[in-house]
Design a protein around this motif. Sequence first.
Motif, PDB file in Angstrom:
ATOM      1  N   UNK A  56       0.826  -1.215   0.000  1.00 59.72           N
ATOM      2  CA  UNK A  56       0.000   0.000   0.000  1.00 59.72           C
ATOM      3  C   UNK A  56       0.859   1.264   0.000  1.00 59.72           C
ATOM      4  N   UNK A  57       0.289   2.370  -0.467  1.00 64.25           N
ATOM      5  CA  UNK A  57       1.002   3.643  -0.502  1.00 64.25           C
ATOM      6  C   UNK A  57       1.346   4.139   0.891  1.00 64.25           C
ATOM      7  N   UNK A  58       0.617   3.660   1.883  1.00 63.69           N
ATOM      8  CA  UNK A  58       0.877   4.058   3.263  1.00 63.69           C
ATOM      9  C   UNK A  58       2.318   3.771   3.665  1.00 63.69           C
ATOM     10  N   UNK A  62       6.594   5.171   6.197  1.00 64.90           N
ATOM     11  CA  UNK A  62       7.251   4.372   7.233  1.00 64.90           C
ATOM     12  C   UNK A  62       8.672   4.900   7.459  1.00 64.90           C
ATOM     13  N   UNK A  63       8.971   5.455   8.648  1.00 66.94           N
ATOM     14  CA  UNK A  63      10.313   6.002   8.885  1.00 66.94           C
ATOM     15  C   UNK A  63      11.400   4.947   8.876  1.00 66.94           C
ATOM     16  N   UNK A  64      11.035   3.684   9.085  1.00 63.94           N
ATOM     17  CA  UNK A  64      12.030   2.618   9.107  1.00 63.94           C
ATOM     18  C   UNK A  64      12.452   2.198   7.705  1.00 63.94           C
ATOM     19  N   UNK A  65      11.728   2.671   6.667  1.00 74.07           N
ATOM     20  CA  UNK A  65      12.028   2.257   5.297  1.00 74.07           C
ATOM     21  C   UNK A  65      12.317   3.470   4.403  1.00 74.07           C
ATOM     22  N   UNK A 185       5.232  15.926   3.756  1.00 73.91           N
ATOM     23  CA  UNK A 185       5.239  15.031   2.604  1.00 73.91           C
ATOM     24  C   UNK A 185       5.973  13.754   2.990  1.00 73.91           C
ATOM     25  N   UNK A 186       5.473  12.619   2.516  1.00 70.39           N
ATOM     26  CA  UNK A 186       6.110  11.336   2.812  1.00 70.39           C
ATOM     27  C   UNK A 186       7.571  11.361   2.379  1.00 70.39           C
ATOM     28  N   UNK A 187       8.466  10.723   3.135  1.00 68.43           N
ATOM     29  CA  UNK A 187       9.900  10.798   2.841  1.00 68.43           C
ATOM     30  C   UNK A 187      10.334  10.036   1.603  1.00 68.43           C
ATOM     31  N   UNK A 188       9.444   9.239   1.003  1.00 70.31           N
ATOM     32  CA  UNK A 188       9.791   8.553  -0.246  1.00 70.31           C
ATOM     33  C   UNK A 188       8.879   9.044  -1.361  1.00 70.31           C
ATOM     34  N   UNK A 189       9.351   8.918  -2.594  1.00 70.05           N
ATOM     35  CA  UNK A 189       8.569   9.305  -3.762  1.00 70.05           C
ATOM     36  C   UNK A 189       8.131   8.044  -4.498  1.00 70.05           C
ATOM     37  N   UNK A 190       7.109   8.190  -5.329  1.00 71.51           N
ATOM     38  CA  UNK A 190       6.617   7.068  -6.128  1.00 71.51           C
ATOM     39  C   UNK A 190       7.066   7.254  -7.567  1.00 71.51           C
ATOM     40  N   UNK A 191       7.941   6.361  -8.040  1.00 77.00           N
ATOM     41  CA  UNK A 191       8.369   6.361  -9.443  1.00 77.00           C
ATOM     42  C   UNK A 191       7.335   5.560 -10.234  1.00 77.00           C
ATOM     43  N   UNK A 192       6.574   6.231 -11.069  1.00 75.12           N
ATOM     44  CA  UNK A 192       5.483   5.566 -11.768  1.00 75.12           C
ATOM     45  C   UNK A 192       5.986   4.450 -12.672  1.00 75.12           C
ATOM     46  N   UNK A 193       5.213   3.388 -12.709  1.00 74.21           N
ATOM     47  CA  UNK A 193       5.498   2.254 -13.586  1.00 74.21           C
ATOM     48  C   UNK A 193       5.503   2.741 -15.035  1.00 74.21           C
TER      49      UNK A 193
END
Length: 252
Positions: A56-58, A62-65, A185-193
Motif C-alpha cells: 500500500x502507498x501508506x 514508514x520512517x524505518x524504510x 510530505x512522505x519521505x519517499x517518492x513514487x516512481x510511476x510504472x
Amino acid sequence: MSARGWRLLGGWALALLLALAFAALGRWQLARMHEKEHMLAAAAQARSQAQAQPRPLLLASDPARVQAYDWAEGRGVLADATVWLDNQQREGRVGVRMYCVLLPEDGAQPLLVDAGWWPLGGDRALPAPGCPRMVDQAVRGLLAPPPAEGLAYGAPLARQADGRWLAVRLDLPAIAAALGLRTRIAPRVLRLDPAHRQGDTGVMLAPGQRDLDILPNTLTPERHLGYAVQWFGLALAALVTAIVLTIRSRSR
C-alpha cells in the motif's frame, strides 16, 4: 643525521601521507560502489513484487524504510500543484522531471509522484503539460528515496509565472510549505510504472519519459570501481617513487 638523511626521511613521510590519503579515497570509492550495488539489488527485488503482492502507498511514510524500495499501488486525489525538478539527465540530455502531489485516499501523508522526464530546449521553457487538478488518480510504481540533493545552496524552489514550481532539489519540507500542505510530505517518492500509461485503470497523468533508473544522475558502481583502482594506483605510485628516489640517493 646528515642533510641527505633528513631529506630522505622527509620524502618518505610525504610519500606515506600521500599513499594513505590516496588509499582512503580508494576505500571510499569502494564503499560507494557496494552501497550502490545494494541499492540496485534492493530496487530489483522490489520490482519483482509487481506481479506478486504490491504494497500500500501508506508504506511511503514508514520512517524505518526511508532508504528502502517497495513496489506499491493505490488511489488518491492529485493536489493542484506541479513541481519540476531541474538538471535531470537522461541518455546524455538535460531536462526536468515532473512531480505531482498525491493525497492518498487511505489518509497517508501526501506523496510526491514522479510523472516522468521531459527535455528542455535552449530557451529553458518548461514543458506545457502539468499535473491534473483535483483528479481521482490510480497509481502504481516503485517507492524510492527522493533524488539526492547534492550541494544545498540557495532557495530549493521558485514559483514560475504560470503558477508551477521549479525546484533545484527536492527539499520536502520546503515543498510542503510552498504548496500550503497541512502535513509533511512522505519521505519517499513514487516512481510511476513505465507501463502504467494513460487509460490504464484511470491513469490521467501526462506520459513523460518514465523509467525506474535509480541512478540517473550519479555514478554507476562500475565507475566507482574504476575510480577506486585509480586511487589505489596513485597510492602504489607514491610508494614506488619513494623507493626509486631512495635507491638513487644511496647509489650517488
